[in-house]
Design an enzyme around this catalytic site. Sequence first.
Site, PDB file in Angstrom:
ATOM      1  N   LYS A   1       1.014  -1.120  -0.302  1.00 44.08           N
ATOM      2  CA  LYS A   1       0.012  -0.041   0.156  1.00 44.08           C
ATOM      3  C   LYS A   1       0.923   1.200   0.039  1.00 44.08           C
ATOM      4  O   LYS A   1       1.964   1.132   0.277  1.00 44.08           O
ATOM      5  CB  LYS A   1      -0.855  -0.131   1.219  1.00 44.08           C
ATOM      6  CG  LYS A   1      -0.254   0.063   2.786  1.00 44.08           C
ATOM      7  CD  LYS A   1      -1.095  -0.529   3.528  1.00 44.08           C
ATOM      8  CE  LYS A   1      -0.196  -0.466   4.956  1.00 44.08           C
ATOM      9  NZ  LYS A   1      -1.216  -1.043   6.191  1.00 44.08           N
TER      10      LYS A   1
ATOM     11  N   MET B   1      11.654  24.068   2.097  1.00 39.97           N
ATOM     12  CA  MET B   1      10.765  23.423   1.273  1.00 39.97           C
ATOM     13  C   MET B   1      11.658  22.374   0.297  1.00 39.97           C
ATOM     14  O   MET B   1      11.434  21.347   0.228  1.00 39.97           O
ATOM     15  CB  MET B   1       9.732  24.127   0.626  1.00 39.97           C
ATOM     16  CG  MET B   1       8.713  23.175  -0.073  1.00 39.97           C
ATOM     17  SD  MET B   1       7.567  24.279  -1.047  1.00 39.97           S
ATOM     18  CE  MET B   1       6.629  24.939   0.185  1.00 39.97           C
TER      19      MET B   1
ATOM     20  N   TYR C   1      16.509  30.105   6.738  1.00 42.18           N
ATOM     21  CA  TYR C   1      15.111  30.826   7.392  1.00 42.18           C
ATOM     22  C   TYR C   1      15.373  31.094   8.729  1.00 42.18           C
ATOM     23  O   TYR C   1      15.844  29.932   9.353  1.00 42.18           O
ATOM     24  CB  TYR C   1      13.840  30.119   6.871  1.00 42.18           C
ATOM     25  CG  TYR C   1      13.282  30.182   5.525  1.00 42.18           C
ATOM     26  CD1 TYR C   1      13.025  31.589   5.069  1.00 42.18           C
ATOM     27  CD2 TYR C   1      13.294  29.223   4.847  1.00 42.18           C
ATOM     28  CE1 TYR C   1      12.500  31.438   3.737  1.00 42.18           C
ATOM     29  CE2 TYR C   1      12.629  29.288   3.398  1.00 42.18           C
ATOM     30  CZ  TYR C   1      12.224  30.529   2.980  1.00 42.18           C
ATOM     31  OH  TYR C   1      11.527  30.702   1.728  1.00 42.18           O
TER      32      TYR C   1
ATOM     33  N   ARG D   1     -10.494  -0.579  14.760  1.00 42.31           N
ATOM     34  CA  ARG D   1     -10.171   0.335  13.628  1.00 42.31           C
ATOM     35  C   ARG D   1     -11.033  -0.500  12.564  1.00 42.31           C
ATOM     36  O   ARG D   1     -12.408  -0.330  12.610  1.00 42.31           O
ATOM     37  CB  ARG D   1      -8.535   0.069  13.215  1.00 42.31           C
ATOM     38  CG  ARG D   1      -8.254   1.416  12.142  1.00 42.31           C
ATOM     39  CD  ARG D   1      -6.556   1.426  12.011  1.00 42.31           C
ATOM     40  NE  ARG D   1      -6.282   0.169  11.412  1.00 42.31           N
ATOM     41  CZ  ARG D   1      -5.146   0.130  10.735  1.00 42.31           C
ATOM     42  NH1 ARG D   1      -4.031   1.106  10.866  1.00 42.31           N
ATOM     43  NH2 ARG D   1      -4.761  -1.133  10.174  1.00 42.31           N
TER      44      ARG D   1
HETATM   45  C1  LIG Z   1       0.094  -1.817   6.547  1.00 43.15           C
HETATM   46  C2  LIG Z   1      -0.686  -3.020   7.128  1.00 43.15           C
HETATM   47  C3  LIG Z   1       0.064  -4.373   7.501  1.00 43.15           C
HETATM   48  C4  LIG Z   1       1.775  -4.075   7.410  1.00 43.15           C
HETATM   49  O1  LIG Z   1       2.058  -3.487   8.706  1.00 43.15           O
HETATM   50  P1  LIG Z   1       3.666  -3.170   8.796  1.00 43.15           P
HETATM   51  O2  LIG Z   1       3.625  -2.671  10.065  1.00 43.15           O
HETATM   52  O3  LIG Z   1       4.077  -2.157   7.752  1.00 43.15           O
HETATM   53  O4  LIG Z   1       4.417  -4.400   8.627  1.00 43.15           O
HETATM   54  C5  LIG Z   1      -0.311  -5.422   7.588  1.00 43.15           C
HETATM   55  N1  LIG Z   1      -1.779  -5.543   7.842  1.00 43.15           N
HETATM   56  C6  LIG Z   1      -2.597  -4.490   7.699  1.00 43.15           C
HETATM   57  C7  LIG Z   1      -4.164  -4.764   7.861  1.00 43.15           C
HETATM   58  C8  LIG Z   1      -2.064  -3.312   7.354  1.00 43.15           C
HETATM   59  O5  LIG Z   1      -2.828  -2.540   7.388  1.00 43.15           O
END
Ligand SMILES: *Cc1c(COP(=O)(O)O)cnc(C)c1O
Length: 340
Positions: free
Chosen positions: A35, A288, A240, A126
Site C-alpha cells: 500500500k 521546502m 530561514y 479500527r
Molecule cells: C499496513 C498493514 C500491514 C503491514 O504492517 P507493517 O507494520 O508495515 O508490517 C499489515 N496488515 C494490515 C491490515 C495493514 O494495514
Amino acid sequence: MSAPLRLRLDTQALIDNWRTLDRMSGTAACGAAVKANGYGLGAIEVAERLAGAGCRDFFVANWAEAQALAPIGLPVSVLHGVRAEDMPAALSGFARPVLNTAQQVARWKAAGGGACDVMIDTGMNRLGLSVDELDLLAGLQIETLMSHLACADEDSPMNERQRVAFAVLAGRTGARRMSLANSAGIALGSDYHFDLTRPGLALYGGVPRSEFKGTVRQVVAPEAQLLQRRRVAAGATVGYGATWCADQHAEVAIINLGYADGYFRSFSDRGSACFGSTMLPVIGRVSMDLVALDVSAAATLGEGDWIAIDFGLPEASAQSGMSEYELLTSLSARFARYWG
Ligand SMILES: *Cc1c(COP(=O)(O)O)cnc(C)c1O
C-alpha cells in the site's frame, strides 16, 4: 530530464528482507503490504521483485492502488473493503476485497461476488467486523480471515489477548487461511503466524522491534545534488529565521532536497549527510526544497556533486522524531528512483 535528487533502491536488500521475514514466518506463507505506493518506493517495482522471489500475497489499501498493480497480474487484497462505488472494479476480479463491515458483506453477497477476504476486529477498534457478527459470514467464499495487532511493536499484554481472540475463530467461518501478523507481529513467535503473514515496514528496511536489528537491511538511499557552495563569514547566519550562526568562518553547501521531498523540518540542525567518509551536518532550518550542510571538512566538494543523505531508518527516526513509516511514505515523487 535528469532530476537533481535521486533515490537509490537496493533490490537485493528488498529480496533478502522478504526471505528473512518468510523464514521467520516458519510454515506460514509470507505476503507483502505494498500500500501507499509500496511504502513510497514504487508499488509495481516492489511487487515485481517480491513476486520473483516467491511472494504470492499482496496487500493494498484501496482499489486505485489495486488497479495500478493490475497490469502485473498478481494476487492482491484490498484492505479497505468495498464501497458501493468500488463494486464495478471489485467484480471485474483483478483483486479481492477484504470485507470489513456488515454492509460490505451484504453488498458482496447481493452482487454474487466470488472469493473474498474478511477482517475481524479483535480489539484495535479500527477496521473489521466484530467477533459477534460471525454469523453474517455464512455463505461467503472466504480465502483469508484476518485480524490486525494494535501493539505488535511493543511487549504489551494486548498482543496475547488479540491472538487468543483470533485463534478461537479457527474452523468457524470456512476460511481457507488465517492471517494476523504484520512485520512486528512476525517477531512475536510462531503462535502469531497462523497461515499467512503480512509484513510491510520491515520489507523496506524498517526496524519495528529489536529482533529485526542487524537482520533487516536498509533498502532506500536518498542522494541530492549540490547546487551552490559558499563561504560564510564568522558571525553570519544561514537559512530561514537566521537560526544558525557561524562561530568561525564556514564552508556551506546548499543541496537540492527539502521537506517537500519528505526530508522533514525536524531534521533541521540534526540531520546529516556524507561525502565519502566525511560527515556533513545539516545546519539551520530545512527549507521546502533546500538544505544547507556544513562542508568545511570536504574541500573538494563542488557544484554538481552528489551527496548521500544519512537516512538509516532507526537513526533518521530518532533524529527527526518521525516514525519509520512516515519517513518512507513521504519520500516525494521528485526523487528519480533507481533500482540497483
Ligand atoms: C499496513 C498493514 C500491514 C503491514 O504492517 P507493517 O507494520 O508495515 O508490517 C499489515 N496488515 C494490515 C491490515 C495493514 O494495514
